[in-house]
Design a protein around this motif. Structure first.
Motif, PDB file in Angstrom:
ATOM      1  N   ILE A  35     -28.625 -82.554  14.556  1.00 12.47           N
ATOM      2  CA  ILE A  35     -28.275 -80.956  15.073  1.00 12.47           C
ATOM      3  C   ILE A  35     -29.063 -80.900  16.457  1.00 12.47           C
ATOM      4  O   ILE A  35     -28.327 -80.312  17.105  1.00 12.47           O
ATOM      5  N   SER A  36     -29.958 -81.540  16.842  1.00 14.02           N
ATOM      6  CA  SER A  36     -30.640 -81.588  18.151  1.00 14.02           C
ATOM      7  C   SER A  36     -29.611 -82.272  19.053  1.00 14.02           C
ATOM      8  O   SER A  36     -29.351 -81.617  20.289  1.00 14.02           O
ATOM      9  N   PRO A  50     -22.711 -78.662   8.046  1.00 15.50           N
ATOM     10  CA  PRO A  50     -23.018 -79.640   6.667  1.00 15.50           C
ATOM     11  C   PRO A  50     -24.512 -79.972   6.876  1.00 15.50           C
ATOM     12  O   PRO A  50     -25.297 -80.241   6.078  1.00 15.50           O
ATOM     13  N   LEU A  51     -24.798 -80.248   8.423  1.00 15.01           N
ATOM     14  CA  LEU A  51     -26.226 -80.684   8.715  1.00 15.01           C
ATOM     15  C   LEU A  51     -27.233 -79.712   8.297  1.00 15.01           C
ATOM     16  O   LEU A  51     -28.293 -80.178   7.805  1.00 15.01           O
ATOM     17  N   TYR A  52     -27.016 -78.648   8.671  1.00 15.90           N
ATOM     18  CA  TYR A  52     -27.998 -77.667   8.182  1.00 15.90           C
ATOM     19  C   TYR A  52     -28.013 -77.498   6.882  1.00 15.90           C
ATOM     20  O   TYR A  52     -29.391 -77.222   6.247  1.00 15.90           O
ATOM     21  N   LYS A  76     -35.161 -68.015   9.136  1.00 18.29           N
ATOM     22  CA  LYS A  76     -33.711 -67.638   8.933  1.00 18.29           C
ATOM     23  C   LYS A  76     -33.198 -68.770   8.054  1.00 18.29           C
ATOM     24  O   LYS A  76     -32.423 -68.425   7.060  1.00 18.29           O
ATOM     25  N   TYR A  77     -33.338 -70.057   8.125  1.00 17.31           N
ATOM     26  CA  TYR A  77     -32.716 -71.261   7.559  1.00 17.31           C
ATOM     27  C   TYR A  77     -33.379 -71.333   6.211  1.00 17.31           C
ATOM     28  O   TYR A  77     -32.792 -71.989   5.257  1.00 17.31           O
ATOM     29  N   THR A  87     -30.982 -78.642   1.413  1.00 15.49           N
ATOM     30  CA  THR A  87     -30.813 -79.285   0.033  1.00 15.49           C
ATOM     31  C   THR A  87     -31.791 -80.493  -0.134  1.00 15.49           C
ATOM     32  O   THR A  87     -32.207 -80.729  -1.226  1.00 15.49           O
ATOM     33  N   ARG A  88     -32.042 -81.230   0.926  1.00 14.08           N
ATOM     34  CA  ARG A  88     -32.662 -82.519   0.631  1.00 14.08           C
ATOM     35  C   ARG A  88     -34.108 -82.312   0.982  1.00 14.08           C
ATOM     36  O   ARG A  88     -34.948 -83.173   0.722  1.00 14.08           O
ATOM     37  N   SER A  89     -34.542 -81.394   1.697  1.00 13.58           N
ATOM     38  CA  SER A  89     -35.973 -81.346   1.935  1.00 13.58           C
ATOM     39  C   SER A  89     -36.699 -80.441   0.814  1.00 13.58           C
ATOM     40  O   SER A  89     -36.242 -79.685   0.228  1.00 13.58           O
TER      41      SER A  89
END
Length: 629
Positions: free
Chosen positions: A239-240, A357-359, A133-134, A364-366
């Protein structure tokens, strides 16, 4: 009109997003239709179940749905990396149809054991879908579209959960409710599969990956990999924590409504609706507030709002209600209850600003080859934190806390967690300060920023009008920029924290500090060789009269040492604003001539390194700025 010009809602007409959006929304809707129908069936519809049996099955249902996230997420992340994602989604949606046909069988038989097994399979399907999904979004959306795409997904998911929950309960309460539920879940599952057939292909990111079928060792390996990128790791933990806070908050809402607000089940539905709408509004606001880029400065803003309105909710109704059984209409007629509704709405809005923004940051950073596995690890942590939220609630309520006191403790814990995260990764706080400063003092129109290369080294040059020029440019350019700035500006209190966190490079004149000057040139060369974007103000000092000064030859020395393209830029309309020398805030304690100034940021096509000269760049910047100082 292009998707970019239409904004996030333009994506709903784009084939690279719309079929996935419909597929995901229908899936979330269907899950909650069945889950709530099952809860109603257990609570009211199965003869012979004692109150203890009802509690057992309700809690067992929650546990069976979440258990697959622990068992299968690690494997699902690997599968999402190894195989083409659109085919995986279609296979998962076919699995959903099979599950819903089994659900029909369970409803016909009236077998609780069978229905509990179906619920476990639903959790398994959700665990398989999560990493895809993400991780598929960054393959189909441009970076500037990721915030808008994630916002639409999050807003639609919360609304689908709300509507599915309401419809599931309503249908089960009707005559022949089991038949209505059976027809609904099968039809929605089929519609979800048909929508998935329109999703474009998304090639595997790690086709040679050997799948590790041991969920424990693979989960540990995912967490170890996340530790190599501290920003991503802290985003996952953030996020968690949101799911911990949300699970604790929402699980107490029914009893809070009954005991403290005196409301019935219609009031619970009203409060859930208001909260879900808040999440949707906050999610959709992210794109507008972030300027089409991943703006992690919204995360501290979101956490501040979650704490403030969580605390405010405690003061709105801390004591037990004097009456009970109040319906939604009567509840709304009492002005004092509007305060609770506003608190819930604003909590939801700030929650949306926090989570989207966290998702997008994780996406983008991984690294693409590990993105699905990181998201799988995130899903495992989310499930773990939600279980922890239930345990914390049980312990604190047993210790004698009332529900409002429990919610107050959660809000204060949120503030403590936020301080902890932002102390570990000051980039979050830095971006918040930049975002708040720029959007409080200026209204910015941007033109030509697409000329800045998406990848690879480059130098941007710009006229120098104010003490916050670097913040304005850095806050509006999608890529991180390492600015070279006069060391006295670099040392300004508060701004120094921002500049240091953004890895700005201080420089001094040759007569002031030759060693610092040489170090600055060496740092610029190293940054460009590392593929960074470097920002230069070639005038060497702030303008004292609003006019562009002569560009110094330092830019030519930089390009000789490291030949990279140079992007000319100009700031328009900034002279006379609060941080310009016309109203020198460092020397004069007075209000600025212009507040919330309308300014412009303009970029031109890159100049090849073999054509770079200080005089030519000065002429280009003068032309970009025009007559608007």
């Amino acid at each position: 009109m292009s998707d970019r010009e239409q904004g996030q809602f333009g994506l709903l007409r784009a084939r690279r997003f719309a079929p996935f959006f419909v597929t995901q929304t229908l899936g979330a809707f269907n899950d909650n239709v069945f889950k709530n129908a099952l809860v109603i069936l257990v609570t009211f519809g199965i003869a012979g179940l004692s109150p203890d049996d009802v509690n057992l099955y309700v809690n067992l249902a929650a546990g069976l749905f979440i258990l697959p996230f622990f068992l299968f997420s690690a494997t699902a992340g690997q599968i999402a990396e190894k195989y083409e994602k659109s085919r995986l989604i279609r296979a998962i949606k076919l699995f959903e149809i099979v599950i819903m046909l089994l659900a029909v069988g369970g409803l016909v038989l009236g077998s609780m054991a069978f229905l509990m097994g179906v619920l476990f399979l639903m959790g398994t399907q959700s665990a398989l879908f999560g990493p895809v999904k993400y991780s598929i979004l960054p393959q189909h959306l441009r970076e500037e579209e990721l915030v808008g795409g994630n916002a639409l997904v999050e807003a639609a998911t919360f609304l689908a959960i709300l509507l599915g929950t309401m419809l599931g309960g309503w249908l089960m309460a009707q005559h022949a409710g089991a038949q209505w539920i059976s027809a609904t879940v099968v039809v929605v599952a089929v519609l979800g599969y048909l929508a998935s057939r329109g999703i474009p292909g998304a090639p595997p990111t790690a086709p040679d990956l050997r799948i590790n079928w041991n969920p424990l060792t693979e989960t540990w390996r995912n967490f170890r990999f996340m530790q190599t990128n501290r920003t991503v790791l802290l985003a996952v933990l953030g996020i968690s924590w949101f799911w911990f806070y949300g699970a604790l908050f929402l699980s107490q809402l029914p009893n809070y409504t009954k005991l403290n607000l005196g409301g019935d089940e219609t009031v619970v539905t009203l409060l859930l609706t208001v909260f879900s709408l808040g999440i949707g509004i906050g999610s959709l606001l992210c794109e507008r507030l972030s300027g089409h880029k991943v703006e992690i400065g919204l995360v501290p803003l979101g956490s501040i709002g979650l704490t403030l309105f969580g605390v405010e909710l405690y003061f709105a109704q801390p004591e037990a209600a004097a009456v009970t059984g109040v319906g939604a209409g009567e509840f709304l007629r009492s002005a004092s209850n509007h305060r609770v509704l506003w608190d819930l709405l604003l909590t939801g809005i700030f929650g949306g600003l926090y989570i989207v923004p966290l998702y997008a940051l994780i996406q983008t950073r991984s690294e693409a080859s590990h993105r699905s596995r990181i998201i799988a690890g995130n899903n495992i942590l989310n499930a773990l934190f939600m279980v922890a939220a239930a345990l914390v609630a049980i312990v604190l309520l047993d210790a004698g806390l009332t529900i409002p006191q429990l919610l107050l403790v959660a809000a204060l814990m949120n503030a403590a967690v936020a301080v902890f995260i932002y102390s570990l990764v000051p980039e979050f706080l830095m971006r918040f300060l930049v975002w708040a400063l720029i959007n409080t003092l200026y209204r910015i129109r941007k033109t030509g920023l697409e000329h800045i290369p998406d990848t690879g080294p480059a130098v941007i040059v710009c006229n120098h009008v104010s003490f916050v020029d670097a913040l304005i440019l850095g806050g509006n350019i999608r890529r991180p920029v390492r600015f070279v700035m006069y060391y006295k500006i670099f040392r300004i209190p508060v701004l120094n924290f921002i500049f240091r966190t953004a890895k700005a490079i201080p420089i001094a004149g040759a007569k002031e500090d030759p060693a610092l000057m040489e170090k600055a040139f060496a740092d610029v060369e190293a940054a460009l060789k590392a593929g960074d974007v470097v920002g230069i103000f070639p005038e060497g000092a702030l303008t004292g009269d609003g006019e562009i000064q002569t560009f110094r030859p330092g830019i030519e020395r930089i390009i000789r040492a490291t030949p990279v393209p140079v992007v000319p830029m100009a700031l328009r309309g900034l002279w006379g604003s609060f941080f310009s020398r016309r109203d020198n805030f460092l020397r004069r304690a007075r209000l600025p001539r212009r507040f919330w100034s309308r300014i412009e940021l303009v970029a031109d096509t890159p100049v090849p390194p073999d054509r770079v000269s200080a005089a030519d760049l000065e002429a280009r910047v003068r032309a970009l700025r025009g007559d608007l100082a």
